[in-house]
Design a protein around this motif. Structure first.
Motif, mmCIF file in Angstrom:
data_model
loop_
_atom_site.group_PDB
_atom_site.id
_atom_site.type_symbol
_atom_site.label_atom_id
_atom_site.label_comp_id
_atom_site.label_asym_id
_atom_site.label_seq_id
_atom_site.Cartn_x
_atom_site.Cartn_y
_atom_site.Cartn_z
ATOM 1 N N ILE A 43 0.848 -1.326 0.063
ATOM 2 C CA ILE A 43 -0.021 0.000 -0.050
ATOM 3 C C ILE A 43 0.724 1.170 -0.072
ATOM 4 C CG2 ILE A 43 -1.694 1.345 1.391
ATOM 5 C CD1 ILE A 43 -2.780 -1.229 2.586
ATOM 6 N N LYS A 44 1.974 1.161 0.779
ATOM 7 C CA LYS A 44 3.147 2.317 0.718
ATOM 8 C C LYS A 44 3.532 2.508 -0.524
ATOM 9 C CE LYS A 44 6.966 4.133 3.016
ATOM 10 N NZ LYS A 44 8.274 3.886 4.286
ATOM 11 N N ALA A 45 3.757 1.519 -1.193
ATOM 12 C CA ALA A 45 4.680 1.712 -2.502
ATOM 13 C C ALA A 45 3.611 2.406 -3.722
ATOM 14 C CB ALA A 45 4.997 0.320 -2.846
ATOM 15 N N LEU A 46 2.282 1.641 -3.432
ATOM 16 C CA LEU A 46 1.105 2.014 -4.263
ATOM 17 C C LEU A 46 0.851 3.505 -4.154
ATOM 18 C CD1 LEU A 46 -1.055 0.613 -6.302
ATOM 19 C CD2 LEU A 46 -2.526 0.727 -4.342
ATOM 20 N N ALA A 47 0.859 4.149 -3.035
ATOM 21 C CA ALA A 47 0.593 5.533 -2.728
ATOM 22 C C ALA A 47 1.827 6.304 -3.308
ATOM 23 C CB ALA A 47 0.315 5.580 -1.094
ATOM 24 N N GLU A 48 3.043 5.938 -3.127
ATOM 25 C CA GLU A 48 4.173 6.646 -3.664
ATOM 26 C C GLU A 48 4.114 6.765 -5.195
ATOM 27 O OE1 GLU A 48 7.478 4.343 -2.325
ATOM 28 O OE2 GLU A 48 7.341 5.319 -0.267
ATOM 29 N N GLU A 49 3.477 5.911 -5.829
ATOM 30 C CA GLU A 49 3.346 6.038 -7.537
ATOM 31 C C GLU A 49 1.962 6.567 -7.796
ATOM 32 O OE1 GLU A 49 3.940 5.481 -11.393
ATOM 33 O OE2 GLU A 49 5.336 5.447 -9.590
ATOM 34 N N PHE A 93 -2.292 7.429 1.569
ATOM 35 C CA PHE A 93 -2.911 8.239 0.547
ATOM 36 C C PHE A 93 -3.516 9.395 1.365
ATOM 37 C CE2 PHE A 93 -2.797 4.165 -1.480
ATOM 38 C CZ PHE A 93 -2.696 4.515 -2.811
ATOM 39 N N LYS A 94 -2.605 10.275 0.706
ATOM 40 C CA LYS A 94 -3.056 11.753 1.482
ATOM 41 C C LYS A 94 -3.832 12.652 0.365
ATOM 42 C CE LYS A 94 -1.789 11.151 5.476
ATOM 43 N NZ LYS A 94 -2.701 11.129 6.757
ATOM 44 N N ASN A 95 -3.785 12.648 -0.735
ATOM 45 C CA ASN A 95 -4.312 13.472 -1.824
ATOM 46 C C ASN A 95 -5.277 13.138 -2.594
ATOM 47 O OD1 ASN A 95 -2.056 15.575 -1.545
ATOM 48 N ND2 ASN A 95 -0.802 13.669 -1.948
ATOM 49 N N ILE A 96 -5.681 11.835 -3.083
ATOM 50 C CA ILE A 96 -6.524 11.304 -3.792
ATOM 51 C C ILE A 96 -7.607 10.868 -3.077
ATOM 52 C CG2 ILE A 96 -5.206 10.650 -5.579
ATOM 53 C CD1 ILE A 96 -5.636 7.800 -4.954
ATOM 54 N N LEU A 97 -9.007 10.595 -3.525
ATOM 55 C CA LEU A 97 -10.085 9.961 -2.424
ATOM 56 C C LEU A 97 -9.826 8.565 -2.196
ATOM 57 C CD1 LEU A 97 -12.885 11.714 -4.660
ATOM 58 C CD2 LEU A 97 -12.061 12.309 -2.495
ATOM 59 N N THR A 98 -10.367 8.298 -1.044
ATOM 60 C CA THR A 98 -10.359 6.849 -0.605
ATOM 61 C C THR A 98 -11.650 6.412 -0.377
ATOM 62 O OG1 THR A 98 -9.849 7.695 1.680
ATOM 63 C CG2 THR A 98 -8.019 6.844 0.627
ATOM 64 N N VAL A 99 -12.030 5.218 -0.937
ATOM 65 C CA VAL A 99 -13.374 4.701 -0.847
ATOM 66 C C VAL A 99 -13.404 3.345 -0.346
ATOM 67 C CG1 VAL A 99 -13.980 5.908 -3.006
ATOM 68 C CG2 VAL A 99 -13.529 3.535 -3.121
#
Length: 493
Positions: A171-177, A224-230
């Motif tokens: 999840i951390k790597a996914l968010a970095e991308e 994830f700090k910038n896109i929407l989380t659902v």
């Protein structure tokens, strides 16, 4: 004599007030709703789907190249805003620390073509028959322990500490991308259970259910700090997800069962608790691939026995019912889905495609604006409407009400912004279909740093993190300048 002086004072005051009102030149501007155009605004509109099959070796008759060839045959991307990628973890990280976006040329090309067509991305990573073997080799346990490559109905135990550790690293790597709102609209911040929908979550100990939900969703919220989380709306875990996910973390609800009895009265009541505070990310239940060539045939498909919508006889019925259900549920998104299904929508149900384009999600526009001007001093009354059934999810924690109603002065020669000013009261995230939202007596004085001259006074909804127009207004194109709504010519002495 005293009465005479009183009369003089009253007349003088009246003349001064009249002069002040004359100085404040008043101008009225009305805007014309555009209810037809396809608006590419964030977190709304038609969605194309990658069901995950393109990247699996056992599905070589259906690959990313074929996907775009078939989508392009009906110009599907011209109707859609989002490419939703439902993909297995083992595709995205087949070896620990080796990610598809870094090495998989097929995947890279697939994403490039989506972005080339103006589509935002969205992701669901799921694990049902899709957890990488290296996770099990590291010690995580599954419902089928040996051999490791046996993928017949194999699910991990989601409360396994090794699984959770490796997942949080991913999840951390996914968010970095992908935590980039210029590229990505939202991420499904869970993905557990069957199809990643939260059904049938396999646990070693059922008492760990709440803890697993917290750990996975908190990891997504942390990175994830910038896109929407659902998060999938489900009766299975509502008693946990309502306080822990929707209330505490502010995630948006997603429902995959629209247009069927699977989206039942209980879950519809849950949704009413969340809307309009939270926008719905919606998806239809019944969908098909190229195998279902005859959409008008009376086929033996599951929708024939749907107790909630008993009059569905053909695929076109099922799609139409689902679309109307999505609109009545205030959905921001709906699915054109796979290439063949997109073809059916566009060629056989064009009026339904247009219906969701018109009403799906939000469609915001200024109804009218009144400007009172005295050189650099402005008093503005502005009035807004939402023609769509959904809502702009402005209050999601990662957006933090970043979309603002803004006025600006444009240089009429270069059309560049010379000065921007925001009404701090108006919040487009609160506008629902129906009411007129009024904001009166908004005062602003153009600073002396802005040179005297002629400008275009304009209005729009900006992304305050970038200072640029963030939401395209639903008004006639002739009333726009660079996506700003033109109000009037403005002169500063």
């Amino acid at each position: 004599m005293k009465a005479f002086y009183t009369l003089v004072i009253l007349i003088t005051g009246f003349l001064q007030l009249s002069a002040q009102n004359n100085a404040l030149n008043e101008f009225h501007k009305s805007f014309t709703l555009d209810s037809v155009s396809h608006l590419r605004n964030p977190a709304m509109g038609w969605v194309l789907y990658e069901e995950g099959a393109s990247f699996l070796e056992e599905h070589k008759n259906y690959d990313p190249e074929i996907f775009w060839e078939e989508m392009d045959e009906v110009d599907a991307a011209n109707y859609a805003n989002i490419l939703y990628i439902r993909v297995l973890w083992k595709v995205m990280e087949p070896e620990e620390g080796k990610y598809a976006w870094e090495f998989n040329k097929e995947y890279q090309e697939y994403i490039r073509k989506a972005e080339e067509r103006g589509l935002k991305l969205a992701f669901r990573i799921f694990f049902d028959n899709g957890t990488p073997d290296w996770v099990y080799q590291a010690g995580a346990k599954s419902t089928l322990e040996q051999p490791l490559n046996l993928d017949n109905d194999k699910q991990p135990y989601y409360d396994d500490p090794v699984f959770l550790e490796k997942l949080q690293n991913f999840i951390k790597a996914l968010a970095e991308e992908y935590d980039d709102p210029s590229r990505v609209d939202f991420v499904d911040a869970y993905g557990l259970g069957r199809w990643g929908e939260g059904h049938g979550v396999t646990l070693k100990d059922q008492d760990n259910y709440k803890n697993v939900i917290e750990k996975v969703t908190n990891a997504y919220a942390r990175y994830f700090k910038n896109i929407l989380t659902v998060y999938n709306l489900s009766r299975n875990d509502w008693h946990y997800s309502k306080p822990l996910v929707f209330d505490k973390l502010g995630f948006l609800p997603r429902r995959d069962g629209i247009g069927s009895h699977w989206f039942d009265d209980t879950e519809r009541a849950y949704l009413k608790e969340l809307f309009p505070d939270k926008a719905l990310i919606g998806e239809g239940t019944y969908w098909f691939g190229a195998r279902d060539k005859d959409t008008t045939a009376h086929t033996k498909e599951p929708f024939l026995k749907d107790p909630r919508f008993p009059n569905m006889k053909y695929w076109t019925d099922a799609l139409s019912v689902a679309l109307d259900d999505a609109l009545s549920s205030h959905s921001n998104t709906f699915d054109l889905r796979t290439p063949f299904e997109s073809k059916v929508w566009i060629e056989k149900l064009p009026e339904k495609v247009q219906k969701f384009t018109t009403y799906g999600g939000y469609r915001l526009y200024p109804d009218s604006i009144v400007v009172k001007q005295d050189n650099r001093k402005l008093i503005i009354d502005h009035f807004w409407k939402n023609f769509g059934v959904g809502v702009l999810p402005n209050n999601h924690p990662n957006w933090n009400n970043k979309y603002k109603v803004a006025f600006a002065l444009l240089d009429p020669k270069t059309q560049k912004v010379a000065h921007t000013f925001i009404d701090p009261i108006a919040n487009p995230g609160k506008w629902l279909k129906g009411p007129l939202y009024s904001y009166t007596n908004f005062k602003h004085e153009i600073p002396k740093s802005i040179e005297a001259g002629k400008y275009d006074l304009v209005v729009s909804i900006i992304d305050n993190t970038t200072g640029k127009v963030g939401i395209k207004l639903s008004v006639k194109e002739s009333q726009l300048i660079k996506n700003w709504g033109f109000i009037k010519k403005y002169s500063i002495d």
